[in-house]
Design an enzyme around this catalytic site. Sequence first.
Site, PDB file in Angstrom:
ATOM      1  N   HIS A 165       0.817  -1.221   0.000  1.00  0.00           N
ATOM      2  CA  HIS A 165       0.000   0.000   0.000  1.00  0.00           C
ATOM      3  C   HIS A 165       0.845   1.263   0.000  1.00  0.00           C
ATOM      4  CE1 HIS A 165      -4.062  -1.704   0.546  1.00  0.00           C
ATOM      5  NE2 HIS A 165      -3.353  -2.743   0.956  1.00  0.00           N
ATOM      6  N   ASP A 371       3.662   9.402  -1.188  1.00  0.00           N
ATOM      7  CA  ASP A 371       2.469   8.733  -0.670  1.00  0.00           C
ATOM      8  C   ASP A 371       2.136   7.588  -1.619  1.00  0.00           C
ATOM      9  OD1 ASP A 371       0.230   8.278   0.882  1.00  0.00           O
ATOM     10  OD2 ASP A 371      -0.507  10.336   0.775  1.00  0.00           O
TER      11      ASP A 371
HETATM   12  P1  ADQ Z   1      -2.785   6.333   4.640  1.00  0.00           P
HETATM   13  O1  ADQ Z   1      -1.381   6.811   4.808  1.00  0.00           O
HETATM   14  O2  ADQ Z   1      -3.544   6.181   5.900  1.00  0.00           O
HETATM   15  O3  ADQ Z   1      -2.870   4.971   3.832  1.00  0.00           O
HETATM   16  P2  ADQ Z   1      -4.745   7.692   2.789  1.00  0.00           P
HETATM   17  O4  ADQ Z   1      -4.736   6.918   1.548  1.00  0.00           O
HETATM   18  O5  ADQ Z   1      -4.843   9.149   2.533  1.00  0.00           O
HETATM   19  O6  ADQ Z   1      -3.445   7.467   3.676  1.00  0.00           O
HETATM   20  O7  ADQ Z   1      -5.965   7.248   3.674  1.00  0.00           O
HETATM   21  C1  ADQ Z   1      -6.319   7.958   4.836  1.00  0.00           C
HETATM   22  C2  ADQ Z   1      -7.755   7.614   5.253  1.00  0.00           C
HETATM   23  O8  ADQ Z   1      -7.989   8.184   6.544  1.00  0.00           O
HETATM   24  C3  ADQ Z   1      -8.782   8.202   4.326  1.00  0.00           C
HETATM   25  O9  ADQ Z   1      -9.792   7.267   4.103  1.00  0.00           O
HETATM   26  C4  ADQ Z   1      -9.334   9.420   5.078  1.00  0.00           C
HETATM   27  O10 ADQ Z   1     -10.693   9.696   4.851  1.00  0.00           O
HETATM   28  C5  ADQ Z   1      -9.130   9.047   6.523  1.00  0.00           C
HETATM   29  N1  ADQ Z   1      -8.849  10.246   7.342  1.00  0.00           N
HETATM   30  C6  ADQ Z   1      -7.800  11.058   7.240  1.00  0.00           C
HETATM   31  N2  ADQ Z   1      -7.885  12.042   8.162  1.00  0.00           N
HETATM   32  C7  ADQ Z   1      -9.010  11.820   8.860  1.00  0.00           C
HETATM   33  C8  ADQ Z   1      -9.634  12.450   9.972  1.00  0.00           C
HETATM   34  N3  ADQ Z   1      -9.110  13.514  10.574  1.00  0.00           N
HETATM   35  N4  ADQ Z   1     -10.770  11.920  10.444  1.00  0.00           N
HETATM   36  C9  ADQ Z   1     -11.290  10.825   9.859  1.00  0.00           C
HETATM   37  N5  ADQ Z   1     -10.748  10.189   8.837  1.00  0.00           N
HETATM   38  C10 ADQ Z   1      -9.617  10.670   8.344  1.00  0.00           C
HETATM   39  C11 ADQ Z   1      -1.926   4.054   3.211  1.00  0.00           C
HETATM   40  C12 ADQ Z   1      -0.920   4.695   2.258  1.00  0.00           C
HETATM   41  C13 ADQ Z   1      -1.658   5.477   1.203  1.00  0.00           C
HETATM   42  C14 ADQ Z   1      -2.638   4.573   0.464  1.00  0.00           C
HETATM   43  C15 ADQ Z   1      -3.517   3.814   1.445  1.00  0.00           C
HETATM   44  C16 ADQ Z   1      -4.350   2.763   0.750  1.00  0.00           C
HETATM   45  O11 ADQ Z   1      -0.021   5.537   2.962  1.00  0.00           O
HETATM   46  O12 ADQ Z   1      -0.758   6.058   0.291  1.00  0.00           O
HETATM   47  O13 ADQ Z   1      -3.454   5.376  -0.368  1.00  0.00           O
HETATM   48  O14 ADQ Z   1      -2.747   3.162   2.432  1.00  0.00           O
HETATM   49  O15 ADQ Z   1      -3.562   1.890   0.007  1.00  0.00           O
END
Ligand code: ADQ
Length: 726
Positions: A165, A371
Site C-alpha cells: 500500500h 504517498d
Molecule cells: P494512509 O497513509 O492512511 O494509507 P490515505 O490513503 O490518505 O493514507 O488514507 C487515509 C484515510 O484516513 C482516508 O480514508 C481518510 O478519509 C481518513 N482520514 C484522514 N484524516 C481523517 C480524519 N481527521 N478523520 C477521519 N478520517 C480521516 C496508506 C498509504 C496510502 C494509500 C492507502 C491505501 O499511505 O498512500 O493510499 O494506504 O492503500
Amino acid sequence: MSRLLIVANRLPIAVSRVDGALHVERSPGGLATGLSGPHSKSDALWIGWPGDIQDLSGDEHRALEQRLAELRAKPVWIPPEDLKEFYEGFSNGALWPLFHHLLDQMPLHVHGWDAYERANARFADEVCRQYTEGDLIWVHDYQLMLLPKMLRDRMPDARIGFFLHIPFPASELFRTIAHRERLLEGVLGADLVGFHTAGYMRSFASSLLRVLGIASNVDRVYYGQREVRLGVFPMGVDTEKFATLADSPAVRTRTAELCAMDDCAIVLGVDRLDYTKGIRRRLLAFEKFLYDHPEFHGRVRLIQVAVPSRTSVEAYQDFRNEVDASIGRINGAFGTAQWAPIHYLYRGIDEVELSALYCAADVLLVTPVRDGMNLVAKEFVASRTDDGGVLVLSEFAGAASELAEAVMMNPFDVDRAAEIFHRALTLPADERLVRMRALRRRVLSYDVHHWVRSSLESLEEASDQPDHAVPISQRAARLEAVGQQMRDAPALLLILGYDGTLVPFASAPELSRPDEELLELLRRLAARPNTDIHLVSGSSRDVIEQRFGDIPIALHAEYGFWERARGASSWQGGEMPSQAWREPVVAILENFTARTPGSLVEEKTVSVAWHYRMAEPEYGAFQANELVIHLTQMLSNEPVEIVSDDKLIEVRATGVNKGLVVPRLLDDAPRGAFVVAMGDDRNDEQLFAALDGHGTSIHVGDGTSRAHLRVPDIDSARRLLAGLFD
Ligand code: ADQ
C-alpha cells in the site's frame, strides 16, 4: 468454491475497553471499506492483529474470539514484548521512512528485525491453521513482507497474493536497509505482487536485479522454481458511499453551515498526522501565499484536519510539536480579532463532518512528499457530486499517476507551491469544471470494487499452474522416481548442457572451468556400464576440449555444430555456413563493447556473441535491447538468427541449434535406452523440443521451460547424476 483469506496487520475491527468492558466495532479505514464486499461474501476470513488490548481474562479472551469469529475475523496475538519492536521499531521506524524516501527519519541503528520476523511467523502460523486447499490468500502491506515466503515454504501449492500500500523506494535507497535480501525473498513467495503505480513496480524490479541479481521480464519474475507476476492495481475508493453521503440531508445541512460561516474561501487539508503528508511545507507555502497576497487576508481559511497517528513513535511526537508551532506562528502573525487563517482540528472526525468538509471546500490540498496512493484525493473527487472544487495534488502521491487533471505541484518547492495555491483559488470557473468532471469520470470508473475485482482476478490467473507443470509439492517425488528409472534402465543416454547446468556462469566464457568434483563425476559416469554421455555446449571447440578433452565422453561444441565422438581425438564439423554477415556484425558488437564497460565479444565458427555479464546490470540490459533492435534491422535478409540469452546476445548461422543433435543420438541409442536431457537456457529448450516424447527433459534453475521436470540449481542437477551410484 475458493475462500478468500485477507491477511493484514490490522483487523477491520477496533477492540477497546470502555468503562472496563470490551467494546468491539468495525473500523472504517480504506482497506476495510474496500474489502467489505469480498469479506462479507464467500466465507472470507480476515486475519490480523486486533489492537493493543492488555490484561484480557480467560473468559474475556474466549468471548472476544467468539465475537470476532461472528464478524469473520481471526485475531493474531502479538506478545507485548514484540509488539513495540515489530510495529514501532522495524515497520514504522525503518520501513515506513525508507519506503517514503525520508532517510533523515531513519534511526542510526535500526532495531526490531527479530521481532518483525517473529510477528510474521505468528501470522504464518495462523494462516496455516485457517487454510484449506483452494483458498486464495491475500497479504497486505509492509508489515508482512516476510509472510508470503513463510507461507510458500509450508504450503508450496497455495495461491498467494501480496499488495504493497505504500511506495516501493528507488533501488539506490532500498539497498541501504539491513536484511534487504530477506525482504525481497519474502515478497517473492507470492504468486502476484501488486503495487499502486508502475513506478513502484519498476523500482521493485530494479531492486530484484541489484540486490538478488534476478532480472524480470516486464511483469514476470522467475524465482524459486516459480513464476511470480508483478502488477499495477491503483486502489480506488467507495465512490457510491461518498456520493450517497454527500447528497444526504445531514451532510447538505452541515455543508451549508460551513459555507455560511463567513465569506472566507475554504482551503482544506485532511491527513493522518504523518511526516510523509507534507503538512509542514504546506503550512510554509500557505504562509508565503498570505505574505504575497494580502488581498486574501480575511477572505480565506485553511482548515487542517489531522487525525492523530502513531503517537507512541518519537518521530511523530516531534513532528506534532513542529506542526503545532508552525500553526501558532502563522495564526499569530496574520490573524486578527475576527479572523484566524488556519483552523486546526487534531482529531478524527466522523463521516458526516468529513463529507461536509469535502463538499464545502473550494480547494483541497493533497501535498505529500511521497504517498503510496492517497485516498483523500479520491474521496474528495467522489464527494463532489456538484462538479465543484479544485484538487491540488502533489506529483509525489501515487494518485498523481492517475489524476492528471488535478492542479499538480511539487511540495518541495515552497515558493511555487504558494503561487499554485493562489492559482487554485482563482481558477476560472470553466476550467475548474472541466478539470473536476474529468477527475470524476476517472475516480468513478475505477472505484475500490474495481480494485478488488481486478486484483483477485489477476491473482487467480497468476496462481493457475499451467496444465503440464508438476505442482510444487509433487516435484520432489517425481524427481525421485526419475532418479530410480535412471538407475534401473538397461541403457542410459544422458544429454547434458554445461554452463548454467553443471557449472555456474562465469563472468567470461574462458573462465568457466569445471571443478574437480564435476570432472570426477563425469569420469565415473563415463565408466558406468551402458551409459552414454553427450555434453552439448554453446562454447567453442577449444574451450570444450581444454575442459573435458581427456574424459571419454562425446563432446558437442557450438550447439552441436562440432562433434567429437567418444574416444575420438578429432572434431567433425557440419557444413560451413555463409560468413558474409560476420565482419559488419563484429564491428557493431565491438562498438557496443566500447560503450558498455564490462562487456566483451566472443568469436566462434558459426556465431559471434556479445557477453554483458560483467556490465552494470541495468545499463547492460538496456544496451542489449538497443543492440538487438540494431541487429534485427541490419540482418533482416541474412541467413542468421539473433538469440538473446542469459546476459548474452548471439548472432548465429541459421539452422545451428542444439535440437539438431537429438535425432542423431536417438538413432544411435540402444533399444530401450532411457533418455534424459538436462539444460538451463533457451538453447536447451530446442533440445527438449527435439526430444519430442522420446525422453525426459529436466530444466535446471529458474525461468520458464517446456521441460517435464525441474531442479532448482546446479548442485541438485549434479546430485541427480551422482545418485546413479547410490
Ligand atoms: P494512509 O497513509 O492512511 O494509507 P490515505 O490513503 O490518505 O493514507 O488514507 C487515509 C484515510 O484516513 C482516508 O480514508 C481518510 O478519509 C481518513 N482520514 C484522514 N484524516 C481523517 C480524519 N481527521 N478523520 C477521519 N478520517 C480521516 C496508506 C498509504 C496510502 C494509500 C492507502 C491505501 O499511505 O498512500 O493510499 O494506504 O492503500
